[in-house]
Design a protein around this motif. Structure first.
Motif, PDB file in Angstrom:
ATOM      1  N   GLN A  67      -0.442   0.428  -6.990  1.00  0.00           N
ATOM      2  CA  GLN A  67      -0.123   1.544  -7.895  1.00  0.00           C
ATOM      3  C   GLN A  67       0.769   1.035  -9.028  1.00  0.00           C
ATOM      4  O   GLN A  67       0.539   1.340 -10.206  1.00  0.00           O
ATOM      5  CB  GLN A  67       0.602   2.650  -7.129  1.00  0.00           C
ATOM      6  N   ILE A 116     -10.660   3.423   4.789  1.00  0.00           N
ATOM      7  CA  ILE A 116     -10.987   3.557   3.371  1.00  0.00           C
ATOM      8  C   ILE A 116      -9.771   3.251   2.515  1.00  0.00           C
ATOM      9  O   ILE A 116      -8.688   3.776   2.753  1.00  0.00           O
ATOM     10  CB  ILE A 116     -11.522   4.973   3.059  1.00  0.00           C
ATOM     11  N   ASP A 117      -9.946   2.375   1.553  1.00  0.00           N
ATOM     12  CA  ASP A 117      -8.851   2.003   0.665  1.00  0.00           C
ATOM     13  C   ASP A 117      -8.585   3.140  -0.317  1.00  0.00           C
ATOM     14  O   ASP A 117      -9.498   3.616  -0.997  1.00  0.00           O
ATOM     15  CB  ASP A 117      -9.238   0.717  -0.076  1.00  0.00           C
ATOM     16  N   LEU A 118      -7.327   3.548  -0.387  1.00  0.00           N
ATOM     17  CA  LEU A 118      -6.946   4.677  -1.230  1.00  0.00           C
ATOM     18  C   LEU A 118      -7.266   4.444  -2.705  1.00  0.00           C
ATOM     19  O   LEU A 118      -7.693   5.350  -3.413  1.00  0.00           O
ATOM     20  CB  LEU A 118      -5.444   4.929  -1.054  1.00  0.00           C
ATOM     21  N   GLN A 119      -7.061   3.217  -3.170  1.00  0.00           N
ATOM     22  CA  GLN A 119      -7.202   2.948  -4.603  1.00  0.00           C
ATOM     23  C   GLN A 119      -8.651   2.794  -5.072  1.00  0.00           C
ATOM     24  O   GLN A 119      -8.927   2.924  -6.251  1.00  0.00           O
ATOM     25  CB  GLN A 119      -6.415   1.689  -4.998  1.00  0.00           C
ATOM     26  N   THR A 120      -9.549   2.447  -4.165  1.00  0.00           N
ATOM     27  CA  THR A 120     -10.936   2.234  -4.600  1.00  0.00           C
ATOM     28  C   THR A 120     -11.941   3.096  -3.855  1.00  0.00           C
ATOM     29  O   THR A 120     -13.115   3.120  -4.212  1.00  0.00           O
ATOM     30  CB  THR A 120     -11.362   0.764  -4.393  1.00  0.00           C
ATOM     31  N   GLY A 121     -11.495   3.770  -2.783  1.00  0.00           N
ATOM     32  CA  GLY A 121     -12.426   4.600  -2.030  1.00  0.00           C
ATOM     33  C   GLY A 121     -13.420   3.814  -1.196  1.00  0.00           C
ATOM     34  O   GLY A 121     -14.375   4.385  -0.693  1.00  0.00           O
ATOM     35  N   GLN A 122     -13.221   2.511  -1.064  1.00  0.00           N
ATOM     36  CA  GLN A 122     -14.166   1.694  -0.289  1.00  0.00           C
ATOM     37  C   GLN A 122     -13.626   1.430   1.115  1.00  0.00           C
ATOM     38  O   GLN A 122     -12.449   1.130   1.271  1.00  0.00           O
ATOM     39  CB  GLN A 122     -14.410   0.355  -0.988  1.00  0.00           C
ATOM     40  N   PRO A 123     -14.502   1.513   2.137  1.00  0.00           N
ATOM     41  CA  PRO A 123     -14.044   1.194   3.491  1.00  0.00           C
ATOM     42  C   PRO A 123     -13.838  -0.305   3.684  1.00  0.00           C
ATOM     43  O   PRO A 123     -14.607  -1.108   3.144  1.00  0.00           O
ATOM     44  CB  PRO A 123     -15.179   1.706   4.381  1.00  0.00           C
ATOM     45  N   THR A 153      -1.278  -0.975 -11.474  1.00  0.00           N
ATOM     46  CA  THR A 153      -2.134  -0.156 -12.348  1.00  0.00           C
ATOM     47  C   THR A 153      -1.293   0.446 -13.473  1.00  0.00           C
ATOM     48  O   THR A 153      -1.686   0.442 -14.631  1.00  0.00           O
ATOM     49  CB  THR A 153      -2.803   0.977 -11.551  1.00  0.00           C
ATOM     50  N   SER A 183     -12.898   5.053   9.453  1.00  0.00           N
ATOM     51  CA  SER A 183     -12.704   5.024   8.011  1.00  0.00           C
ATOM     52  C   SER A 183     -11.425   5.733   7.580  1.00  0.00           C
ATOM     53  O   SER A 183     -10.953   5.544   6.480  1.00  0.00           O
ATOM     54  CB  SER A 183     -13.928   5.583   7.285  1.00  0.00           C
ATOM     55  N   ASP A 184     -10.808   6.529   8.460  1.00  0.00           N
ATOM     56  CA  ASP A 184      -9.486   7.081   8.142  1.00  0.00           C
ATOM     57  C   ASP A 184      -8.367   6.166   8.607  1.00  0.00           C
ATOM     58  O   ASP A 184      -7.199   6.515   8.544  1.00  0.00           O
ATOM     59  CB  ASP A 184      -9.300   8.447   8.812  1.00  0.00           C
TER      60      ASP A 184
END
Lengths: 327, 499
Positions: free
Chosen positions: B455, B185-192, B458, B202-203
């Motif tokens: 980061q 799962i991508d930290l910035q978007t929450g998508q796997p 952004t 997913s981790d």
């Protein structure tokens, strides 16, 4: 001694109330005052694990249950553990799973085929409000100034918090929606956990940040961060900031944790577990631990908790859609 | 200064009570043991011991936990050197030269330079915690995502030290590592991403699984495929003394100091970690060595430097934890949750509110370091004997050990399947002469670089110039350019002079 007898009475009543006592009941009730297996869908050491250990400690101390068996299935914010709990513990009336609000979002992010609605709701136990902070050096002094700056240029108001789609991100989306800023326009910077997010705020790398009160409270007390607002229904002791609602932003969010029973248990078995957990939650040991760990008591038991859970799932799914994280 | 010394003296008075000495010893002993086992790290070990906090007082519990933490850093190098099976991600680099030394019959020297280097670095790091915690933390907080990204760029330069004979093959390995790092799962978007619908992925993939798969399983399969059954099993001969020679000492002490100087500040950075300083240390030692040709074939500097860096960073991680209540590693986060069970809120006021606890803990770090040295040096003779096991049995044992250790990480069958897929890949890489170390470097650095870059973008609203307008970031980028191009330019200039 009287507590022990009370529990025995409750347990005896509920088990005899069930027309045909299930297989487990004979075994579990024989080991009075009772045995429980606790399932933690996370690694040892985290928040859910610490909730589970505290339940064990409180129940043992208050003589509510004696034998505990722990099982951990870490991964994906609970999305690995939940299917395992649902399939392996079906009908087990002595099984409790710890979980919480975070799991609702994780299941959506992981496109999980299972739902928390398949669980038997037992009780919501603890809740933690979020706090919105700015670095001490920030020109923003209060929530009103923050809202103005946020509305004027949301892109410039970078917010540090935990992983995308988590509690912190959901809160920012809700605030955005409430004050008229497109949730997707929130300049959200996700950090891997409270530590790195705290560091980014202390170092003024971001304009503001949000996390559970516990994560930031010491930095607020020491004057390195300024608290602007808290997200719960009431103010938090030691944090000089209004609630979002008091500040005119119609948002209330607490990161709650609770316990669930296995699918397929009878209403009587559910009632027995609710009774047991309620006794613990109202007991002296649990109450003392809440104070020590700075957890807020948000006890809500049985079917009422089930209704709350359904509402949370609907609400969180909606906001994740607005944030562009769910379809 | 005087104030610090008085408080430290009081700390020693607390740490030297027989009960606390006992906890310290149990801690370093357990820590060494779990460091040796791949999979079980200090974070998990401390988490499993958390219920103890209901029984013993706070100071004793933290002395125990700190002992486990330091001990694991010592123990992790043992299996890296002997079996090419890193117990912790921070000892992956140690395996590269350390295991080559062991294969040349110099396991004793490798283990000794690792143990003494760990002691030196641990002590320097603890001195750092005692005297310069505050300035170090203030400096560390100046690092923003843009600066971290540039630090990752500098770290990527270290890949050049492990590329092997062909740059194309090395970079292919690096790209594979970056890909493995992106899974989850991508930290910035929450998508796997790249998870193929497997929830367990997913981790992300644990770097230890990849390291053990590539190094231990891949190597074992390679050897098994090569050996003919009629050749008698070969036993590694132990050459010279089992300890360090005069030359070993002469080649070790500078890497120890340089490794400590790298490890402590980077460990103290909130997103620094323990792996990056080991990469940097390896690169520097290879560049500074008078015998760079020995690198890749068992150079002692390549063990001494990274081992020191890893232990100094372990001390560095405690700096933001004690000074600010900031957990910057999994272990620190779990130690902080233990503070909670005592009703102690860790934070910037911890030093003033809980001086007994903090200074007792710091004093016990000094004591734990000495205990670890005393515990580990005599063990070397014992460990080295392990290599006398005939190869088929030894490698069979490694397979079993690696499998059990990996299962221990999360009791997940998916991890075991991954281990053997990656092991098969490691075998093929070895067979076709692709270096494996860049995979690990890519896997650790790739996602860190990506997340920090995003980061930074952004925060700056997409303005890429932050990378050169921030002084820290700019300096790091210039350093990277110098490290990468400096030698070439130097060679060109010298070449011209000769011509």
């Amino acid at each position: 001694m009287s507590t022990r007898r009370d529990v025995l009475k409750t347990l005896a009543l509920t088990s005899s109330a069930a027309a045909i006592p299930a297989l487990w009941s004979g075994a579990a009730f024989a080991q009075a005052p009772g045995a429980l297996q606790i399932f933690v869908p996370a690694a040892p050491g985290g928040g859910w694990d610490s909730t589970a250990r505290t339940i064990e400690m409180a129940m043992k101390t208050d003589n509510l249950a004696k034998d505990f068996k722990f099982e951990h299935a870490p991964g994906a914010g609970g999305a690995v553990g939940l299917p395992k709990f649902l399939s392996t513990k079906k009908g087990a009336a002595d099984a409790l799973m710890v979980g919480g609000m975070v799991m609702v979002g994780s299941l959506i992010a992981n496109k999980s085929p299972v739902s928390m609605k398949d669980l038997t709701p037992i009780a919501r136990l603890t809740g933690e409000a979020n706090v919105l902070v700015v670095p001490a050096a920030s020109p923003i002094k209060n929530i009103k100034e923050w809202v103005e700056a946020f509305k004027k240029e949301p892109g410039k108001m970078s917010v540090a918090g935990g992983s995308a789609g988590g509690t912190d991100h959901i809160l920012m989306g809700m605030i955005g929606r409430a004050v008229g800023v497109e949730p997707k326009a929130v300049s959200y910077v996700a950090f891997a956990g409270g530590g790195p997010a705290t560091a980014a705020i202390l170092g003024s790398q971001v304009a503001c940040g949000t996390s559970g009160v516990g994560e930031f409270v010491e930095h607020v007390k020491s004057g390195k961060m300024r608290a602007l607002a808290v997200s719960g229904g009431a103010r938090v002791a030691g944090v000089d900031a209004p609630t979002l609602k008091e500040a005119g932003i119609d948002v209330e969010l607490v990161n709650w944790r609770g316990v669930f029973g296995a699918p397929g248990v009878t209403p009587e078995q559910q009632a027995a577990l609710v009774g047991l957990v309620e006794k613990m939650a109202k007991g002296p040991t649990w109450q003392a631990e809440l104070k020590k760990k700075d957890w807020t008591d948000v006890y809500l038991g049985g079917p009422a908790f089930g209704k709350y859970l359904d509402a949370e799932i609907t609400r969180i799914t909606g906001i994740l859609k607005d944030l562009g994280l769910a379809t | 200064m005087i104030d610090t010394l008085t408080q430290l003296a009081q700390g020693f008075a607390i740490a030297l009570t027989p009960v606390n000495l006992m906890w310290c010893f149990i801690g370093v002993f357990v820590g060494t043991a779990i460091g040796v086992l791949p999979g079980i790290g200090p974070a998990l070990a401390i988490a499993l011991l958390l219920p103890l906090t209901y029984k013993v007082d706070a100071t004793a519990a933290f002395i125990l936990f700190a002992g486990i933490y330091y001990g694991a850093m010592y123990g992790g190098s043992t299996t890296s050197i002997l079996l090419n099976t890193p117990g912790e991600s921070a000892t992956i680099v140690t395996a590269m030269e350390g295991n080559k030394m062991a294969k040349k019959g110099r396991a004793g020297a490798a283990l000794a330079t690792a143990a003494i280097g760990s002691f030196v670095a641990g002590t320097i790091g603890t001195l750092g915690i005692t005297f310069i915690a505050e300035p170090v933390v203030n400096l560390a907080l100046k690092f923003g995502p843009a600066d971290y990204f540039s630090l990752m760029i500098l770290s990527f330069v270290t890949v050049s030290a492990v590329l092997g004979s062909s740059a194309v093959r090395g970079l292919t390995s690096l790209a594979l590592g970056i890909f493995l790092g992106l899974i989850g799962i991508d930290l910035q978007t929450g998508q796997p991403r790249f998870w193929f619908g497997v929830t367990e992925l997913s981790d992300g993939i644990n770097v230890i699984v990849v390291a053990v798969g590539l190094f231990a399983i891949g190597e074992t399969l390679y050897l098994a495929a090569q050996k003919k059954s009629d050749t008698p099993p070969e036993v590694i001969e132990i050459k010279d003394s089992i300890f360090m020679s005069r030359e070993d000492w002469a080649r070790s002490w500078k890497p120890w100091l340089r490794g400590s100087a790298l490890g402590f500040p980077i460990g103290a950075m909130p997103a620094g970690g323990a792996e990056i300083p080991t990469f940097l240390s390896y690169f520097i030692e290879k560049k500074l060595s008078t015998k760079p040709e020995e690198f890749g074939h068992g150079a002692i500097e390549g063990v001494a430097g990274p081992e020191a860096a890893n232990n100094a960073s372990a001390a560095g991680v405690l700096v933001p934890m004690l000074a600010l209540g900031l957990p910057t590693s999994a272990t620190a986060a779990i130690m902080l949750s233990a503070f909670q069970s005592y009703g102690i809120t860790p934070g910037p006021l911890l030093f003033t509110q809980q001086p007994q606890l903090v200074w007792g803990l710091i004093a016990s770090l000094y004591i734990g370091n000495v205990m670890l040295l005393i515990l580990n040096l005599p063990l070397i003779a014992l460990w080295v004997k392990m290599l006398k096991i005939p190869e088929p049995l030894l490698y069979g044992g490694i397979l079993m050990f690696a499998t059990i250790g990996t299962y221990g990480i999360s009791q997940s069958v998916v991890d075991l399947i991954l281990l053997y897929i990656i092991g098969g890949l490691g075998f093929l890489m070895r067979r076709f002469d692709f270096p494996t170390a860049p995979v690990i470097i890519g896997m650790i650095l790739g996602p860190l670089a990506e997340q920090n870059f995003r980061q930074a973008m952004t925060i700056s609203q997409g303005d890429i110039s932050v990378l050169v307008t921030r002084p820290l970031s700019l300096s790091l980028l210039l350093l990277s350019a110098l490290a990468l191009l400096g030698p070439q330019i130097w060679r060109l200039m010298r070449g011209r002079r000769v011509a």
